[in-house]
Design an enzyme around this catalytic site. Structure first.
Site, PDB file in Angstrom:
ATOM      1  N   ARG A  55       0.849  -1.213   0.000  1.00  0.00           N
ATOM      2  CA  ARG A  55       0.000   0.000   0.000  1.00  0.00           C
ATOM      3  C   ARG A  55       0.874   1.249   0.000  1.00  0.00           C
ATOM      4  O   ARG A  55       0.531   2.260  -0.602  1.00  0.00           O
ATOM      5  CB  ARG A  55      -0.956   0.016   1.197  1.00  0.00           C
ATOM      6  CG  ARG A  55      -1.630   1.379   1.379  1.00  0.00           C
ATOM      7  CD  ARG A  55      -2.940   1.365   2.145  1.00  0.00           C
ATOM      8  NE  ARG A  55      -2.926   0.569   3.334  1.00  0.00           N
ATOM      9  CZ  ARG A  55      -2.342   0.904   4.486  1.00  0.00           C
ATOM     10  NH1 ARG A  55      -1.699   2.047   4.610  1.00  0.00           N
ATOM     11  NH2 ARG A  55      -2.387   0.094   5.517  1.00  0.00           N
ATOM     12  N   TYR A 108     -11.724  19.359 -15.578  1.00  0.00           N
ATOM     13  CA  TYR A 108     -12.314  18.031 -15.658  1.00  0.00           C
ATOM     14  C   TYR A 108     -13.499  18.017 -14.689  1.00  0.00           C
ATOM     15  O   TYR A 108     -13.358  18.468 -13.541  1.00  0.00           O
ATOM     16  CB  TYR A 108     -11.244  17.015 -15.258  1.00  0.00           C
ATOM     17  CG  TYR A 108     -11.779  15.621 -15.071  1.00  0.00           C
ATOM     18  CD1 TYR A 108     -12.187  14.858 -16.165  1.00  0.00           C
ATOM     19  CD2 TYR A 108     -11.883  15.063 -13.810  1.00  0.00           C
ATOM     20  CE1 TYR A 108     -12.686  13.590 -15.991  1.00  0.00           C
ATOM     21  CE2 TYR A 108     -12.377  13.783 -13.631  1.00  0.00           C
ATOM     22  CZ  TYR A 108     -12.779  13.057 -14.727  1.00  0.00           C
ATOM     23  OH  TYR A 108     -13.272  11.807 -14.549  1.00  0.00           O
ATOM     24  N   ASP A 177      -2.714  20.331 -13.980  1.00  0.00           N
ATOM     25  CA  ASP A 177      -3.216  19.061 -14.504  1.00  0.00           C
ATOM     26  C   ASP A 177      -2.677  18.947 -15.929  1.00  0.00           C
ATOM     27  O   ASP A 177      -3.117  19.655 -16.836  1.00  0.00           O
ATOM     28  CB  ASP A 177      -4.747  19.059 -14.477  1.00  0.00           C
ATOM     29  CG  ASP A 177      -5.335  17.721 -14.930  1.00  0.00           C
ATOM     30  OD1 ASP A 177      -4.660  17.014 -15.693  1.00  0.00           O
ATOM     31  OD2 ASP A 177      -6.469  17.405 -14.530  1.00  0.00           O
ATOM     32  N   LYS A 202      -5.304   8.220 -19.176  1.00  0.00           N
ATOM     33  CA  LYS A 202      -5.449   8.790 -20.512  1.00  0.00           C
ATOM     34  C   LYS A 202      -4.182   8.513 -21.341  1.00  0.00           C
ATOM     35  O   LYS A 202      -3.905   7.393 -21.645  1.00  0.00           O
ATOM     36  CB  LYS A 202      -5.782  10.279 -20.406  1.00  0.00           C
ATOM     37  CG  LYS A 202      -6.829  10.606 -19.307  1.00  0.00           C
ATOM     38  CD  LYS A 202      -8.199  10.011 -19.574  1.00  0.00           C
ATOM     39  CE  LYS A 202      -9.170  10.032 -18.377  1.00  0.00           C
ATOM     40  NZ  LYS A 202      -9.311  11.286 -17.672  1.00  0.00           N
TER      41      LYS A 202
HETATM   42  C1  LIG Z   1      -9.825  11.766 -16.456  1.00  0.00           C
HETATM   43  C2  LIG Z   1      -9.277  13.003 -15.919  1.00  0.00           C
HETATM   44  C3  LIG Z   1      -9.071  13.156 -14.535  1.00  0.00           C
HETATM   45  C4  LIG Z   1      -9.470  12.100 -13.518  1.00  0.00           C
HETATM   46  O1  LIG Z   1      -8.742  10.909 -13.654  1.00  0.00           O
HETATM   47  P1  LIG Z   1      -9.309   9.417 -13.414  1.00  0.00           P
HETATM   48  O2  LIG Z   1      -8.169   8.551 -13.786  1.00  0.00           O
HETATM   49  O3  LIG Z   1     -10.513   9.242 -14.277  1.00  0.00           O
HETATM   50  O4  LIG Z   1      -9.682   9.308 -11.964  1.00  0.00           O
HETATM   51  C5  LIG Z   1      -8.507  14.355 -14.113  1.00  0.00           C
HETATM   52  N1  LIG Z   1      -8.171  15.335 -14.978  1.00  0.00           N
HETATM   53  C6  LIG Z   1      -8.362  15.215 -16.299  1.00  0.00           C
HETATM   54  C7  LIG Z   1      -7.974  16.334 -17.218  1.00  0.00           C
HETATM   55  C8  LIG Z   1      -8.923  14.052 -16.819  1.00  0.00           C
HETATM   56  O5  LIG Z   1      -9.120  13.946 -18.144  1.00  0.00           O
END
Ligand SMILES: *Cc1c(COP(=O)(O)O)cnc(C)c1O
Length: 405
Positions: A55, A108, A177, A202
């Protein structure tokens, strides 16, 4: 090893010194043997470095973390089971009741809903800053400034150097981000931000088969986020999934080039189409942030293209989306295969209609995540789906004037 393509392949992954294996092993284990009671105590007190329990850390995750740190040009990285687990770790590690979190939206949808709903419940207020006016929204209570660029799904850019310059003298921790750009297009730490954040789900993974999140930055900050996010919240990445990311990320620079090339061609095609009112893509010369994109993004303008159909209303959007054959209708993005979605009814349905309106996420907006297929095939698919929209506008046969026989 200074070039991204080399780092993507090699960083964090030397051959196994014990066996010579050139692929990184999956340390599929919960716990790690101490060898002696004294060493166990040392590992827990921090007197010795080593593994104790998955963990909190695991060699397969560590290889991935080393690679991400190299790619983003940061000191350290920590990974999580999803992007949202990583976001939770950052927020709960750095904010206390009474503090303020400022953000530059649109974000997001899940992030915005976390900031405005969950943070508020725990006594942290979220303040949305106006684009281009970062300085005025910051207060002595602001502890964290969160910025997403390009924004999801409207693809506006925020000036990261300006964000850093506004926050740094006030001691505010800045988080970019970087899910959409990846370090291939923008490296936020090199522009003065404190932390680079990723939904690895992604582009980092890239194959639509694994969820994960990561944060990269200075070692002391990452240690705090690791302790909160893994030891306390327990949002850890599984070693097997880390292996999928290690495998996927090796081709990240190659994939990003293909995503960007395809997206640029598709944006140009859509931009000239009669059935399309507006195309959002930072690579288009007419995009309001094109000049900033040229400065801040290197080697391409990303793989996401959003469009507004000329025909208003959800019926036209449905005819378009349901008419697509090669694009798959799904959320998520950054996969090798092309995806399409309607943000207002899916990814951004959790934020208020008023916030959507303000942020330009209208009912006519469609988000495309452009894959690495052949651009001609993708364009042909879009063309026939746009023709389906035009056909759906024609009156139904029973409504037509019956021609005299
Ligand atoms: C998908 C996404 C997130 C969240 O991530 P998860 O892996 O779905 O929890 C945060 N920021 C952006 C820009 C995203 O596309």
């Amino acid at each position: 090893m200074t070039h991204l393509r080399t780092q993507a392949v090699h960083a964090g992954q030397p051959p196994d010194p014990a066996t010579g294996a050139i692929a990184t092993g999956i340390a599929q284990t919960t716990a790690f043997a101490f060898g002696s009671m004294a060493r166990g105590a040392d590992l827990f007190s921090g007197a010795q470095a080593g593994w104790t329990y998955s963990r909190s850390g695991n060699p397969t995750l560590a290889a991935l973390e080393a690679k991400l740190a190299a790619l983003e040009g940061g000191e350290a990285a920590v990974t999580f089971g999803t992007g949202m687990a990583a976001l939770s770790a950052v927020v709960l590690a750095l904010l206390n009741p009474g503090d303020e979190l400022a953000y530059l939206g649109p974000l997001y949808g899940g992030a915005e809903s976390y900031f405005t709903d969950l943070c508020r419940r725990f006594g942290v207020s979220a303040v949305e800053l106006r684009k281009g006016d970062v300085e005025r929204g910051l207060s002595p209570k602001t502890r964290v400034l969160w910025v997403e660029t390009p924004t999801n799904p409207t693809l506006q850019l925020h000036d990261l150097e300006r964000v850093a310059a506004a926050a740094r003298p006030r001691g505010i921790v800045t988080v970019a981000d970087n899910t959409f750009c990846t370090p291939c297009l923008t490296r936020p730490l090199s522009l003065g931000l404190d932390l680079a954040y990723h939904s690895m789900t992604k582009y980092i993974g890239g194959h639509g088969d694994a969820t994960g999140g990561a944060v990269v930055g200075p070692a002391p900050l990452i240690e705090r986020i690791r302790k909160t996010g893994l030891d306390h919240l327990g949002g850890s990445l599984a070693p097997h999934t880390a292996y999928l990311f290690l495998r996927g990320v090796k081709t990240l620079p190659l994939r990003m080039t293909a995503h960007c090339d395809n997206a640029a061609r598709i944006a140009a095609f859509l931009d000239g189409h009669a059935a399309v009112r507006r195309v959002h893509y930072p690579g288009l010369a007419g995009h309001p942030d094109h000049a900033l994109a040229r400065r801040q993004m290197a080697g391409g303008y990303g793989g996401i293209v959003s469009l507004e159909l000329a025909r208003p209303g959800r019926a036209g959007v449905a005819a378009f989306l349901d008419g697509l054959r090669l694009f798959t209708q799904a959320v998520s993005l950054g996969d090798v295969n092309s995806l399409a979605c309607h943000p207002a009814s899916t990814t951004h349905s959790f934020i208020s209609a008023e916030a959507r309106q303000r942020q330009g996420i209208g009912d006519d907006l469609v988000r495309l995540s452009i894959g690495i297929e052949d651009a001609d095939d993708l364009i042909a698919d879009l063309r026939q789906a746009l023709e389906a929209v035009a056909r759906s506008e024609e009156p139904l046969p029973e409504q037509r004037q019956l021609a005299p026989t």
